[in-house]
Design an enzyme around this catalytic site. Structure first.
Site, PDB file in Angstrom:
ATOM      1  N   SER A 177     -24.429  53.154 -17.354  1.00 51.23           N
ATOM      2  CA  SER A 177     -24.953  53.385 -18.922  1.00 51.23           C
ATOM      3  C   SER A 177     -23.763  53.866 -19.628  1.00 51.23           C
ATOM      4  CB  SER A 177     -26.408  53.348 -18.743  1.00 51.23           C
ATOM      5  OG  SER A 177     -27.118  53.469 -19.883  1.00 51.23           O
ATOM      6  N   ASP A 271     -29.182  42.031 -19.853  1.00 50.06           N
ATOM      7  CA  ASP A 271     -28.690  43.012 -19.844  1.00 50.06           C
ATOM      8  C   ASP A 271     -28.411  43.611 -20.888  1.00 50.06           C
ATOM      9  OD1 ASP A 271     -27.530  46.156 -19.696  1.00 50.06           O
ATOM     10  OD2 ASP A 271     -26.056  45.542 -18.663  1.00 50.06           O
ATOM     11  N   HIS A 301     -31.056  45.780 -17.680  1.00 49.89           N
ATOM     12  CA  HIS A 301     -29.937  47.005 -18.023  1.00 49.89           C
ATOM     13  C   HIS A 301     -30.409  47.486 -16.133  1.00 49.89           C
ATOM     14  CE1 HIS A 301     -27.001  50.015 -19.313  1.00 49.89           C
ATOM     15  NE2 HIS A 301     -28.291  50.725 -19.412  1.00 49.89           N
TER      16      HIS A 301
END
Length: 331
Positions: A177, A271, A301
């Site tokens: 991320s 995602d 995600h």
């Protein structure tokens, strides 16, 4: 019909309201995760209210720490290191040979605002166990008190220190991320400053484009169970007035032809950062960089939060990739 000028964007496709079923194409465990109610959209404070940001960050970190409390019992040894103001947790799995000098430089996620302090170490213990290698987890400074480039400065300081102890071929840099953003940006900046590149990089659903220009930011809106909406307020807080498209903020825009290590990128079809990951993979491949892309069916995600066999498949791919790029012999 007259064609629109090339400078105009095409129109918007309007779809009727519809229900999106849980797909039968994934494991029962994954289906159970998908069926859960998605996270609530974050209500970010005004950019000019740092006290409100600090309170929100503390509350969120406290909730995450409670959820991850069990990881604190992982079979590892944690050593605190202060590298001239840059804080690093050195995490060594139990039983690792003393002469095993492989190191995974781990950069935590959390939207550039969450995951600091002890939570940084807690998250990295899982990485150390999965990779069966020593981990340096960078507890980088974050906004509202320390906006860009503080986090990137800290990551660079940690990498410089690590290069003082290990040859670059024994180092892998990884992050997920926001951590994937910082890992890629760190490599670009390290290269620009003349430092040797690591053996490889692991970019798990990286936030490669803070302008959120990719298709999935619209198509997967409301489908991703972990990211319910745009992170733009946090990105603006982090950037502190700098252009979000700068390669050190949006590494998708970097010049990869100038040098970049082999990479593995992971994402999922639900995602929000699917486009970031796919676009970064294509940019690397266009530059001739060896890069793998692994896309998990129906994963958001956070994948399936580690609760499905699909999560373990991806982690095995990451471990295989890392082992292939670390020298097999310890020194």
């Amino acid at each position: 019909m007259t064609e629109p000028p090339m400078t105009e964007r095409p129109g918007v496709i309007r779809l009727p309201a519809r229900d999106i079923p849980v797909p039968a194409s994934v494991s029962k465990e994954a289906q159970a995760v998908i069926a859960n109610t998605p996270a609530q959209r974050t209500e970010y404070p005004p950019l000019d209210d740092p006290a409100a940001w600090r309170a929100m960050i503390a509350a969120h970190d406290g909730a995450i720490a409670a959820m991850m409390a069990g990881r604190a019992a992982a079979p590892v040894t944690v050593r605190h290191r202060d590298l001239g103001g840059c804080r690093v947790y050195e995490i060594t799995p139990d039983g690792l040979a003393d002469d095993d000098d492989r190191v995974y430089l781990d950069i935590h996620g959390g939207g550039f605002i969450w995951g600091g302090g002890e939570l940084c170490a807690t998250m990295a213990t899982g990485t150390a166990v999965r990779m069966a290698a020593r981990v340096w987890a960078v507890d980088y400074r974050m906004p509202p008190d320390h906006p860009f480039p503080a986090a990137l400065d800290d990551c660079l300081a940690a990498y410089r220190a690590l290069l003082g102890e290990r040859p670059p071929e024994r180092i892998i840099i990884g992050g997920a991320s926001a951590g994937g953003n910082l890992a890629a940006a760190l490599i670009l900046r390290a290269r620009d400053e003349g430092l040797p590149l690591p053996a490889a990089t692991v970019l798990m659903t990286p936030g490669a484009d803070l302008t959120e220009s990719g298709d999935s930011h619209q198509v997967n809106l409301g489908l991703d169970p972990l990211i319910p909406g745009s992170g733009r307020p946090a990105f603006l807080l982090y950037a502190a007035g700098q252009d979000l498209s700068h390669p050190y903020l949006s590494p998708l825009n970097g010049d990869f032809a100038g040098g970049f290590p082999p990479a593995i990128l992971t994402t999922g079809t639900r995602d929000m950062l699917l486009s970031d990951t796919v676009l970064l993979h294509r940019a690397l491949r266009r530059a001739g960089v060896p890069a793998e892309l692994h896309v998990t069916e129906a994963a958001g995600h956070g994948g399936f939060m580690g609760m499905a066999p699909e999560d373990q498949e991806i982690l095995r791919e990451v471990r295989r990739f890392a082992d292939a790029h670390w020298s097999k012999e310890t020194r």
